[in-house]
Scaffold this active site. Structure first.
Site, short mmCIF file in Angstrom:
data_model
loop_
_atom_site.label_atom_id
_atom_site.label_comp_id
_atom_site.label_asym_id
_atom_site.label_seq_id
_atom_site.Cartn_x
_atom_site.Cartn_y
_atom_site.Cartn_z
N HIS A 268 0.89 -1.73 0.37
CA HIS A 268 0.07 0.08 0.40
C HIS A 268 0.53 1.49 -0.21
O HIS A 268 0.97 1.93 -1.13
CB HIS A 268 -0.85 -0.32 0.87
N HIS A 307 -1.16 -0.13 -11.72
CA HIS A 307 -2.23 0.11 -11.27
C HIS A 307 -3.20 -1.14 -10.69
O HIS A 307 -3.59 -0.95 -12.08
CB HIS A 307 -2.62 1.32 -10.64
N ASP A 363 3.54 6.71 -8.07
CA ASP A 363 4.92 6.41 -6.58
C ASP A 363 6.70 6.94 -7.37
O ASP A 363 7.40 6.48 -6.84
CB ASP A 363 4.91 4.60 -6.16
C1 LIG Z 1 0.40 -2.18 -8.54
C2 LIG Z 1 -0.21 -3.40 -9.04
C3 LIG Z 1 0.45 -4.26 -7.39
C4 LIG Z 1 -1.41 -3.23 -9.68
O1 LIG Z 1 -1.38 -5.47 -9.91
P1 LIG Z 1 -2.81 -5.82 -11.16
O2 LIG Z 1 -4.02 -4.90 -10.94
O3 LIG Z 1 -3.52 -6.88 -9.72
O4 LIG Z 1 -2.39 -6.24 -12.14
P2 LIG Z 1 -1.82 -7.53 -12.30
O5 LIG Z 1 -0.81 -7.84 -11.38
O6 LIG Z 1 -2.39 -8.67 -12.37
O7 LIG Z 1 -0.69 -7.22 -13.63
C5 LIG Z 1 -0.92 -7.53 -14.89
C6 LIG Z 1 -0.16 -8.01 -16.07
O8 LIG Z 1 0.39 -6.90 -16.37
C7 LIG Z 1 2.04 -7.84 -15.49
N1 LIG Z 1 2.69 -6.76 -14.81
C8 LIG Z 1 1.50 -5.78 -12.91
N2 LIG Z 1 2.15 -4.04 -13.48
C9 LIG Z 1 3.90 -4.73 -13.03
C10 LIG Z 1 5.05 -3.82 -13.90
N3 LIG Z 1 5.46 -2.92 -12.61
N4 LIG Z 1 6.68 -4.58 -14.07
C11 LIG Z 1 6.08 -5.39 -14.94
N5 LIG Z 1 5.03 -6.22 -14.96
C12 LIG Z 1 4.21 -5.51 -14.49
C13 LIG Z 1 2.05 -8.71 -14.65
O9 LIG Z 1 3.20 -9.34 -14.72
C14 LIG Z 1 0.84 -9.61 -15.70
O10 LIG Z 1 1.25 -9.80 -16.48
P3 LIG Z 1 1.03 -11.07 -17.25
O11 LIG Z 1 -0.62 -10.67 -17.50
O12 LIG Z 1 2.16 -11.29 -18.04
O13 LIG Z 1 0.61 -12.26 -16.27
C15 LIG Z 1 0.94 -3.92 -10.20
O14 LIG Z 1 1.21 -3.41 -11.29
C16 LIG Z 1 2.67 -4.30 -9.63
O15 LIG Z 1 3.05 -4.84 -8.84
N6 LIG Z 1 3.33 -2.09 -9.77
C17 LIG Z 1 4.95 -2.17 -9.17
C18 LIG Z 1 4.14 -2.02 -7.79
C19 LIG Z 1 3.43 -0.57 -7.40
O16 LIG Z 1 4.60 0.21 -8.36
N7 LIG Z 1 2.87 -0.75 -6.57
C20 LIG Z 1 2.09 0.86 -6.14
C21 LIG Z 1 1.07 1.30 -6.56
S1 LIG Z 1 -0.07 2.32 -6.49
#
Ligand SMILES: CC(C)(COP(=O)(O)OP(=O)(O)OC[C@H]1O[C@@H](n2cnc3c(N)ncnc32)[C@H](O)[C@@H]1OP(=O)(O)O)[C@@H](O)C(=O)NCCC(=O)NCCS
Length: 428
Positions: A268, A307, A363
């Site tokens: 978070h 996100h 972020d």
């Molecule tokens: C924010 C986050 C948790 C959202 O996750 P989500 O909505 O559940 O999306 P998913 O994890 O299902 O991702 C969908 C696809 O994109 C990929 N992906 C998502 N974020 C990614 C990232 N930052 N870098 C590389 N690949 C990413 C996943 O591996 C997945 O690929 P696939 O379909 O081949 O398996 C995720 O994008 C993430 O971990 N980002 C990095 C951390 C971050 O910046 N967090 C701050 C949020 S404010």
């Protein structure tokens, strides 16, 4: 006119049910009538992590993740970031409208009158190890405040609620700065009510022996804008914690300690720290292609990208990116910025990121600005918690005054054993 209803056929019984649709949603309790027989408890919906369940109605924050829209009380975030101040936005979030001049003056005065903390809170913070994480200190200190204001438990009284809102908004920057100074082993600096909300915070953080402390206006404004951008984000993990814990009618300090604890989690409030670590690890623009290659083969994430809600450019990232120039003009350019800009340029053209709708989130740039303001990485979640206080409190106020809300108590789908015969210890 098409009917605003949903017809469900239960193939177990062949019976059909017509369920009303309101605001594009069905009420989960309407599923309960769907039963196989009279003994059946009735149908429930299953939604771990609330991926498709609205837990409340709200009039505070609107997000359209596909189009990259964020509005507080209907006002676009970019307009507020450009034209407003954090305390004005705080009033807007709490009361649903922009304050008139005298209302804002009264609100600002009331908050600045409540910035001091009891001397015993200082002693409480003194009790922590100097190596204690500042967010751990802040979470605990917020919970401790409830013991200083026992009347706060009268959550049905609007005047009592208002006073606690003012106290929390006033005291959060003080607790945050004291946690930092305790980590550093520095003396505590009293709040200065002549300064702005952000200016006073910077003074409590960094003032040493100066008789008067005045921060650079560009840096003070940048911090105020960061506060605006982090003030609320509808039903995220910590807002949900605030509402769920507050729904037991505990005092707002205890509920807010729970919300702040939720924000402490790396999923978070911790992503901007991870972005900084990633940029430092990449080290140079020339290493970016290799890094992107690794991300694409699943060897890591491009932190600060993607996100759960935004499948477009996070509107807050855009504002921070523009603001970075003003900050770096004063502090000198953060060398990590060149790496970040190049990463973003490459990622936005790369099919892997385009196809998955991965864009920079809030972020991606905020950590670099905090770093330029000399705020240590450990303090990043605290920097998030200061402005989010008003979001939590607005969500709490809305929950408390919503006639439809009751104590939050989800159902479960029980899959464990039943009626087991107790086995005495010597027979196991
Ligand atoms: C924010 C986050 C948790 C959202 O996750 P989500 O909505 O559940 O999306 P998913 O994890 O299902 O991702 C969908 C696809 O994109 C990929 N992906 C998502 N974020 C990614 C990232 N930052 N870098 C590389 N690949 C990413 C996943 O591996 C997945 O690929 P696939 O379909 O081949 O398996 C995720 O994008 C993430 O971990 N980002 C990095 C951390 C971050 O910046 N967090 C701050 C949020 S404010």
């Amino acid at each position: 006119m098409a009917k605003e209803t949903l017809t469900i056929t239960d193939n177990r019984t062949g019976k059909a049910y017509e369920i009303p649709i309101t605001h594009g949603t069905v009420n989960a309790i309407d599923l309960r009538q769907i039963k196989v027989d009279a003994e059946d408890f009735g149908m429930m919906s299953y939604d771990p992590a609330f991926k498709n369940t609205a837990s409340c109605t709200s009039r505070i924050t609107y997000i359209d993740g596909d189009r990259g829209i964020l509005e507080y009380r209907g006002y676009p975030i970019a307009d507020l970031a450009e034209q407003s101040t954090f305390l004005e936005v705080a009033y807007l979030l709490m009361y649903g409208r922009l304050p008139k001049k005298d209302e804002l003056a009264g609100w600002t005065r009331d908050i600045s009158m409540h910035t001091l903390v009891h001397e015993n809170i200082k002693k409480f913070i003194d009790g922590f190890q100097h190596s204690a994480h500042p967010m751990g200190m802040v979470v605990s200190a917020v919970a401790a405040l409830s013991t200083f204001y026992p009347e706060a438990k009268n959550v049905a009284d609007p005047a009592v609620r208002r006073l606690q809102v003012i106290r929390l908004l006033g005291k959060m920057p003080t607790l945050a700065a004291y946690a930092h100074r305790h980590s550093m082993g520095w003396h505590y600096v009293h709040p200065d009510n002549e300064l702005s909300y952000a200016g006073n915070f910077l003074s409590m953080m960094f003032r040493m022996t100066e008789r008067e402390y005045h921060s650079n206006p560009a840096l003070e404004r940048a911090l105020d804008v960061l506060f605006i951008l982090h003030a609320d984000h509808e039903q995220n993990c910590s807002a949900n914690a605030m509402r769920a814990v507050g729904s037991s009618h505990v005092d707002p300090y205890s509920a807010m300690a729970a919300a702040a604890a939720a924000l402490y989690g790396p999923l978070h409030g911790g992503a901007n720290e991870a972005v900084l670590r990633m940029l430092e690890q990449i080290g140079s623009v020339k290493n970016i292609p290799d890094f992107i290659k690794k991300v694409k083969t699943g060897e890591g994430l491009l932190m600060g990208f993607g996100h759960r809600i935004y499948k477009n450019y996070d509107p807050r990232a855009n504002i921070i990116k523009r603001m970075a120039d003003n900050v770096f003009e004063v502090t000198g350019r953060n060398p990590l910025l060149d790496i970040a800009l190049e990463l973003e340029r490459i990622a936005l053209q790369d099919e892997y990121f385009v196809k998955r709708k991965l864009y920079p989130n809030v972020d991606f740039y905020s950590g670099m600005i905090y770093q330029a303001l000399r705020i240590p990485t450990d303090m990043f979640p605290v920097m998030f918690a200061i402005p989010r206080t008003v979001g939590w409190l607005a969500q709490w106020e809305e929950m408390i005054t919503d006639q439809e809300q009751k104590i939050a108590r989800p159902r479960q789908v029980y899959l464990g054993g039943r009626g087991e015969a107790y086995v005495p210890m010597n027979k196991r």
